[in-house]
Enzyme design. Structure first.
Site, PDB file in Angstrom:
ATOM      1  CG  HIS A  95      30.164  76.441  26.887  1.00 56.60           C
ATOM      2  ND1 HIS A  95      31.460  76.305  27.309  1.00 56.60           N
ATOM      3  CD2 HIS A  95      30.158  77.464  26.004  1.00 56.60           C
ATOM      4  CE1 HIS A  95      32.210  77.219  26.706  1.00 56.60           C
ATOM      5  NE2 HIS A  95      31.439  77.936  25.904  1.00 56.60           N
ATOM      6  CD  GLU A 144      31.775  77.411  21.657  1.00 62.86           C
ATOM      7  OE1 GLU A 144      31.359  78.513  21.314  1.00 62.86           O
ATOM      8  OE2 GLU A 144      32.059  77.125  22.842  1.00 62.86           O
TER       9      GLU A 144
HETATM   10  P1  PGA Z   1      35.477  82.714  22.834  1.00 61.99           P
HETATM   11  O1  PGA Z   1      34.374  81.777  23.539  1.00 61.99           O
HETATM   12  O2  PGA Z   1      34.800  83.375  21.671  1.00 61.99           O
HETATM   13  O3  PGA Z   1      35.891  83.678  23.905  1.00 61.99           O
HETATM   14  O4  PGA Z   1      36.585  81.825  22.389  1.00 61.99           O
HETATM   15  C1  PGA Z   1      33.451  81.058  22.800  1.00 61.99           C
HETATM   16  C2  PGA Z   1      32.583  80.257  23.739  1.00 61.99           C
HETATM   17  O5  PGA Z   1      33.117  79.690  24.704  1.00 61.99           O
HETATM   18  O6  PGA Z   1      31.356  80.170  23.555  1.00 61.99           O
END
Ligand code: PGA
Length: 217
Positions: A95, A144
């Site tokens: 992440h 992401e």
């Molecule tokens: P968010 O986070 O949905 O709050 O944007 C996603 C993540 O960081 O996994």
């Protein structure tokens, strides 16, 4: 057709009482056929979730948010793959919040993936863009982009689909999208050809909103 993944990432949120409220709101909800729901609570709640899911016969899978790059041993504060496997089937690795705040680099992430695979945990490997290296053995990734996380401004579904298509073709992966997903926009992502599901942070913390996300995915 393959299952659609809907993954909740609780980050460092929720105490046991708050988790129990969340679970009580979701326990009568039937996960629709063809959807795989995975919840990644903090380590402190994995045992509680497992027990609650078992008792109430819920079709929710568990994941951890991290894994030690080491096997069991003298690594104070770390949670090993073998320990996680007692409770969970999946693990989030890479992440951006860990890469940035804890300085996790490719070499360490590679070790974490190895530990996950050794312990029969399915790694969900997070990438921030096409430049990221995917460790060997990874089959599911989540794209992401950093600007989209927690900002309320998701990537465009078209761009997310393009990036997902890139990884799908190059590494033959299942690709999830994450970053400001909610019940209103989830379908814009999951309806795309190359996107196999979503990873949800903030909007997963409210059980009713999470149920709507599952329904609309
Ligand atoms: P968010 O986070 O949905 O709050 O944007 C996603 C993540 O960081 O996994």
């Amino acid at each position: 057709m393959n299952n659609k993944f809907i993954v909740a990432n609780f980050k460092s949120y929720k105490t046991q009482i708050e988790a129990e409220e969340w679970l009580n709101e979701i326990k009568n909800f039937q996960v629709p056929q063809g959807k795989e729901v995975i919840v990644c609570p903090p380590f402190t709640l994995l045992s509680f979730f497992k027990e609650f899911i078992g008792k109430n016969n819920l079709s929710i899978k568990l994941g951890s948010q991290d894994i030690s790059p080491f096997q069991e041993g003298a690594y104070t504060g770390e949670v090993s793959g073998r320990q996680i496997k007692e409770f969970a089937d999946y693990v989030l690795i890479g992440h951006s919040e860990r890469r940035l705040n804890f300085n996790e680099k490719d070499e360490m992430l590679d070790k974490k993936v190895k530990e996950a695979l050794k312990n029969n945990l399915v790694p969900i490997f997070l990438v921030q863009g096409q430049e990221n290296i995917i460790p060997e053995g990874v089959k599911i990734i989540a794209y992401e982009p950093i600007f989209a996380i927690g900002s309320g401004t998701p990537d465009s579904p078209e761009n997310a689909d393009t990036v997902s298509g890139f990884f799908k073709e190059k590494n033959n992966l299942e690709v999830l999208y994450g970053g400001s997903v909610n019940s209103q926009n989830v379908n814009l992502f999951t309806s795309k050809n190359n996107i196999s599901g979503v990873l949800v942070g903030g909007s997963s913390l409210d059980a009713r909103e999470f149920i709507e996300i599952i329904n609309h995915a």
